[in-house]
Scaffold this motif. Structure first.
Motif, mmCIF file in Angstrom:
data_model
loop_
_atom_site.group_PDB
_atom_site.id
_atom_site.type_symbol
_atom_site.label_atom_id
_atom_site.label_comp_id
_atom_site.label_asym_id
_atom_site.label_seq_id
_atom_site.Cartn_x
_atom_site.Cartn_y
_atom_site.Cartn_z
ATOM 1 N N ASN A 41 -6.067 8.296 4.998
ATOM 2 C CA ASN A 41 -6.095 9.725 4.482
ATOM 3 C C ASN A 41 -5.891 11.221 5.050
ATOM 4 N N PRO A 63 -3.881 0.956 2.345
ATOM 5 C CA PRO A 63 -4.980 1.690 1.824
ATOM 6 C C PRO A 63 -5.836 2.018 0.692
ATOM 7 N N TYR A 94 -1.770 7.539 -3.303
ATOM 8 C CA TYR A 94 -1.571 6.349 -2.264
ATOM 9 C C TYR A 94 0.218 6.596 -2.044
ATOM 10 N N ARG A 119 0.774 8.404 0.967
ATOM 11 C CA ARG A 119 -0.027 7.561 2.432
ATOM 12 C C ARG A 119 1.079 6.596 2.723
#
Length: 217
Positions: free
Chosen positions: A14, A38, A57, A60
């Protein structure tokens, strides 16, 4: 048919940094199928984001897949998810919720054998005790925390990323530590950085792990 071992990479990511990318590339070169998880924190089935965990999420996942050109040996999974109250996952080795979390992670793995990756010595011990078979690795120099701090400073001191992708002329820039693909994703989601740059860090650290305060109890 080519036989591969699964490499499980549990991380915050992140954002995705060039250190993360280096790790993933090395795993691919060693002929692993790479499963990237993640971490997510959920309250009422909605993701909780904070100054420490600004990107969702889905953002990412986009960073990872675009950076690696949707490589068929890279799988990004959302099952490394802590559901509120996060306190239920402690103590980690006897908590039913923690055991359920491990099972949800492992159900994604298609290969017959697996290892996990971490550059943190304490985390490697925990993963080993929990049967996750960590391989020995060095901690990477560039962390997501470093990049986030540069991002927030860029907003606070420059207030315009398009003038300078850092925070001061001649000083280190956040864009030096992410790939061009990730930089574009971050720019498209710049309002997230702008919002969290003026917020408090609403997180708590328990047994070396960071959790959002919102939903911990």
């Amino acid at each position: 048919m080519e036989k591969r071992t699964a490499a499980i990479f549990l991380a915050h990511i992140n954002p995705l940094t060039i250190s993360h990318e280096r790790i993933i590339k090395n795993l691919l070169l060693q002929n692993y199928s790479v499963y990237i998880f993640p971490v997510r924190f959920l309250k009422n089935n909605r993701e909780v984001n904070t100054r420490s965990f600004p990107f969702s999420y889905e953002i990412r996942k986009q960073m990872i897949l675009e950076s690696f050109g949707y490589d068929e040996h890279i799988h990004v999974c959302g099952d490394y998810a802590f559901h509120s109250p996060y306190l239920q996952y402690f103590p980690p080795f006897v908590s039913p919720a923690f055991k359920k979390l491990k099972n949800k992670i492992m159900i994604n793995i298609q290969e017959n054998s697996f290892v996990t990756y971490t550059g943190d010595r304490a985390e490697r011990v925990l993963l080993s005790l929990f049967g996750f078979k960590p391989i020995k690795a060095r901690r990477q120099v560039i962390s997501s925390t470093n990049v986030k701090n540069l991002l927030y400073n860029s907003v606070i001191q420059q207030n315009d990323m398009y003038d300078n992708n850092g925070y001061n002329e001649g000083q280190v820039k956040w864009s030096d530590f992410v790939s061009p693909k990730v930089m574009e994703v971050i720019k498209k989601n710049w309002e997230i950085i702008r919002a969290f740059s003026i917020s408090k860090d609403e997180t708590i650290r328990v047994m070396g792990m960071k959790f959002p305060k919102n939903g911990f109890i």
